[in-house]
Each structure stands twice: as C-alpha cells, then as structure tokens.
Scaffold this motif. Sequence first.
Motif, short mmCIF file in Angstrom:
data_model
loop_
_atom_site.label_atom_id
_atom_site.label_comp_id
_atom_site.label_asym_id
_atom_site.label_seq_id
_atom_site.Cartn_x
_atom_site.Cartn_y
_atom_site.Cartn_z
N TYR A 31 0.83 -1.20 0.00
CA TYR A 31 0.00 0.00 0.00
C TYR A 31 0.87 1.25 0.00
O TYR A 31 0.53 2.25 -0.63
CB TYR A 31 -0.93 0.01 1.21
N ALA A 32 1.98 1.19 0.74
CA ALA A 32 2.88 2.35 0.75
C ALA A 32 3.37 2.64 -0.66
O ALA A 32 3.42 3.80 -1.11
CB ALA A 32 4.04 2.10 1.70
N GLN A 35 0.67 4.20 -2.75
CA GLN A 35 0.39 5.60 -2.43
C GLN A 35 1.37 6.52 -3.13
O GLN A 35 1.08 7.68 -3.38
CB GLN A 35 0.48 5.82 -0.93
N GLN A 36 2.58 5.99 -3.42
CA GLN A 36 3.60 6.84 -4.03
C GLN A 36 3.34 7.09 -5.51
O GLN A 36 4.02 7.90 -6.13
CB GLN A 36 4.97 6.16 -3.94
N ASN A 339 -9.77 -0.86 -0.88
CA ASN A 339 -8.59 -0.05 -0.60
C ASN A 339 -7.93 0.42 -1.88
O ASN A 339 -7.57 1.60 -2.02
CB ASN A 339 -7.57 -0.86 0.21
N ILE A 343 -7.46 4.32 -3.09
CA ILE A 343 -6.17 4.95 -3.41
C ILE A 343 -6.20 5.47 -4.85
O ILE A 343 -5.75 6.59 -5.13
CB ILE A 343 -5.02 3.96 -3.20
N CYS A 346 -8.28 8.64 -5.00
CA CYS A 346 -7.58 9.78 -4.41
C CYS A 346 -6.50 10.31 -5.35
O CYS A 346 -6.32 11.52 -5.48
CB CYS A 346 -6.94 9.38 -3.07
N ILE A 347 -5.80 9.38 -6.01
CA ILE A 347 -4.75 9.81 -6.93
C ILE A 347 -5.36 10.54 -8.12
O ILE A 347 -4.91 11.60 -8.54
CB ILE A 347 -3.93 8.60 -7.41
N ARG A 352 -4.82 14.00 -2.14
CA ARG A 352 -3.84 13.14 -1.48
C ARG A 352 -3.90 13.18 0.03
O ARG A 352 -3.39 12.30 0.68
CB ARG A 352 -2.45 13.53 -1.95
N ILE A 355 -5.56 10.13 1.33
CA ILE A 355 -5.22 8.86 0.71
C ILE A 355 -4.93 7.77 1.75
O ILE A 355 -5.01 6.59 1.46
CB ILE A 355 -4.01 9.03 -0.23
N ALA A 356 -4.62 8.16 2.99
CA ALA A 356 -4.23 7.14 3.97
C ALA A 356 -5.42 6.56 4.71
O ALA A 356 -5.25 5.85 5.69
CB ALA A 356 -3.23 7.74 4.96
N TYR A 358 -7.45 4.22 3.93
CA TYR A 358 -7.87 2.85 3.65
C TYR A 358 -7.64 2.04 4.94
O TYR A 358 -7.02 2.54 5.89
CB TYR A 358 -7.04 2.27 2.52
#
Lengths: 362, 193
Positions: A31-32, A35-36, A339, A343, A346-347, A352, A355-356, A358
């Motif tokens: 997930y990290a 998110q990037q 999730n 994400i 959000c993108i 953003r 975005i966290a 989830y």
Amino acid sequence: MASMIYYNVDGGFLEAIARGFRSGILTAADYANLQQCDTVDDMKLQLQGTDYGNFLQSEPSPISTNTIAMKCTEKLVEEFNHMKVQAVEPLATFMEYVTYGYMIDNLMLIITGALHDRDTNELMAKCHPLGLFDGLSAASIPNTAKDLYEMVLVETPIGPYFVNVLNLWRSPQVGERQPGVEDLDELNIEIIRNSLYKAYLQDFYQFCMSECGDETAEIMGGILSLEADRRAINITINAFDTELSRDDKVKLYPTIGHLHPEGTARLALATDLDGVRAALDPYADYRNVLAEQGLGEEKSVENAFYELEVALNKDAFEQQFHFGLFWAYVKLREQEIRNIVWIAECIQQDQRHQIAQYINIF
Amino acid sequence: EAEHSGASGAMAAIVASEVVAEELFFGWGELLNGISPYAWAFIGTGLAIGLSVLGAAWGIFITGSSLVGAAIKAPRIRSKNLISVIFCEAVAIYGVIVAIILQTHLEQVIKTTEVTPMMKYAGYAIFWSGMTAGLGNLSCGVCVGVCGSGCALADAQDGNLFVKILVIEIFASALGIFAIIVAIIMSTKANFE
C-alpha cells in the motif's frame, strides 16, 4: 476439536490453497508503494509486482478506477470458483451460502434500477459476478412483490428467504391496503432488501452452528453476529427520516448477534443518533462506532464496521481445520479491492490528504 | 434306612444338579478362559502391526493433503516437508519391529493340549503387548500428521517457522518410541513352553 483428525480428508487441500491465496493479499508495504504512484497507470506497474501480476495488461491506458475494480473482482471470483468447484459437502454448501449475499445485492440492484427505468443490460454489467443466477435479468419485469417471487425467485436459492418478506406484510393494520398488490417503491424495496438479508443471515448462522463442526461454529458465529449487528445499526440510522414504523423496524432486525434482544429493543426506541449511542453503550465493541470525531479525521460508521470486520476475518486464519477461512478470504479480498479503488480515486482526483484512510489488512 | 437312603438319594440329586448346573453355567469368565492363549497371542501380533499402520496412514494423509495444497503457491516447501511424512512412516516401522519380535515367541507349536499357567501368561502378555504398541503408534501417527499439516502451512507462509515446528513433531514421534519400549519389555518373559 475432533475435526482435526478427519477435516483433511475433504478439506485439507482446499484449505491449503486458500492459505496460499491469503499470502498474496497486499501488505502495508504494498500500500505504501501504491500511495507513491503519480497516476493510475503507475498503479498498474506497481500491481504487477504483487500477486495480481499482469491482469491489467490488455486494458488501454488511461485506466479508469472502474476498470481496476472490475478486474480485481474478476480475479477474486476466478480464485473463489477454482476452490468452489473442488469442494465436497459440507464445504460446498458453505461456499454456496457465501454467494447468496451477493445474489441478494444483485437482485436489489436490478429491481432498484428497473424502478428508475434504467436499461437492464447496463444493470447486469454492474452485477457482482459471484451472485449471478438464472433469471436475474428477468427481475426487472414484475411490478409487485408477489409477481417477483413467482416469476423469478421461486427456483433460486434465495427463494425461501422471500417467503419471510411476504409474511412480513401478511398482517395489515385496520384500514391499510392489502400486502403484495402495491408497487415496488423505495421504502418497500429497502424493506425487501433487509428482510431477505435477515433471513439469509439467520439461515447461514443456523447452518454453521449445526453442520460444520465446532471450530467453524465458533468463528462464523462471531463473524455473522457482527454482520447482524451492523445491519441492525444501519437499519436504525437509515430509518430516522422515513416512515418506517417501530414495529416494522423490529421485524427487520436479525435475531442473531450480540445486540439481540436487549440491544435491538433499545435501538427500536431510538429516534436520533444520541439514542443510538446510548443503546450501543453497553457493548464495548460498538461503543466507538458512532463516537464523536476529533479534529481532522473523519471516520464514517461504515469504515468503523469495516475495521471490526477485518479484525475478525484476520483471526479466522489463526485456526486450522475449519471453513471460516473461505468466507474470511473473500471478505478480506473485497476490502483489499476497496482499498485499491480508494487509493486510485484519491490519486485521480488529486485528494492526497485523504489517501491514507484505507484499512490496512496485514 | 429308608430315610438314610432317601437322604443320600437327595444329596446325590443335589450334587448331580450342581454338577449339571456347573456345566450349564457359562458366563464371561468361562468364555475368556476358554479362548486359547495362542489366539490371544496371534491377535496381539496382528494388532501391533495393523494399528500402527493405521496410525501411520492416517498421519500421512493428514499431512500430505495440506502439503500438496500449500506447495502450489510455495513450491520451495516441497522437499523439506517430506520429513513430516517420513516421521509418520517411522511409526509404521515401529509396528513392524514389535510384530516381528512378538511372533518370535510363537514359532514352536506345542504338542500338549493342556493349557498351563505359563501358556496363559504368554498369551495375555503378547496380546496386551501388541495392543500397547498398536494403540500407542495409532495416536502417535495421528499426532505427527496433524503437526506436519500445521508445519507445511506455516512454512508456506514464513520459511523461518519450519525448524521450530519440526521440534514439536520430534516430540510427537517420541510417543511411538515410548509405546514400543513398553511393549517389548512386556513381552520378554512370554514363553510358550
């Protein structure tokens, strides 16, 4: 406990396959990475490194979030059906029960869409693949509940649940119209949806408690109780502004779950959110579901329940020799799809800071 | 004298009826006593190998089905987890050992038909020795199988767990050794002469 000596005859291979699939569920590190990403197409590259592989290979870019959701769901359905066709009784019946919930959702989707004059083919494309059954597309035709039952549902597995709906309306008050003749309108559709789901939950609970062994009973008992409580609370909150009478509300609450019977009695009396909070106060798990939010974070009731559900489903994998992990796997993968879509949205919409939000699984 | 003969006649009748009654009276004691010690001994030998193989087979199917399913997603576990299957099979070998030891007591056919106390002792000793080994190995095989199943699934998830769970299996297979030690000690004095 005795199931550990004979479960593996029929279920050992499938349990091992299900655990193999479970090990492919996205972790916090995945997930990290997601998110990037800068765009949704970058997400496609990131997902290639996970168990999803090249599933988005043949989609033309730019990819929409709907496409991602659909393809992820397709993969889940493929894996689920791969296990379902190899299952033997009673696991086969258990996995059938898992699909009934989706059947009910699809049915309500078609009926609601027909009410608003949407095209049936368009609606069929939006149906969840796990819940397709013969005659689903014909559900848009009938106008009354009785016709719906006789034309569409009587031969499906959810047919028996509809009998409860008809029973629900069989006791009219003095001066009310006769049941079953009225059109399927907004309120009645919600009543139908909730009574079908109530009957399904109770039937499934009964099946788990009696025919699947002790471990399954313990694990599915907890999971289905949470499901029943969640329905009860949602019915209460959604009924605040409608004309649903108190007696009808009580008829819709499932008779399983931690909230039955004292909690549901209090929920039936609640007329606003504070009443609901007061009714939930004795239950430690649900006390925080409606808690007033602090600064910044906005957590909806749905998300709070999703978190509770994920915790229970994760625990299902801690025991061996039971059926609960097949249900848990489907639900955890669904959460994962939610999730990923969150994400991606959000993108795409450039939000953003949210975005966290989830729900992390593993 | 008529009384005397009448009384002795009555006595004879009572004694006669007791003798007849003894022959007619047949309970569990008579039944178990009547079974030949050879029958006990051979049944015991059969149970030793039969129940041990049952336990080993049970254990192998429990661990094998999990291993085969888990190896689809994680092929690296295939070779290491065959150790669990080998532990289960060792249980069957213990059973074979005990059965062979027991049958060495049964190699001579004794010519006398009379059942001596020594023969009875030998019969019972070999029966229960076989039962001990058989039931002990049955439980051991099932136990190793369940542990092996958990080991395969845990190894598929996280490779570091394999050796730790293997230690549990080693303890489980020690149960079979306890059973055959006791079985062999029980049968040492059994002698059909």
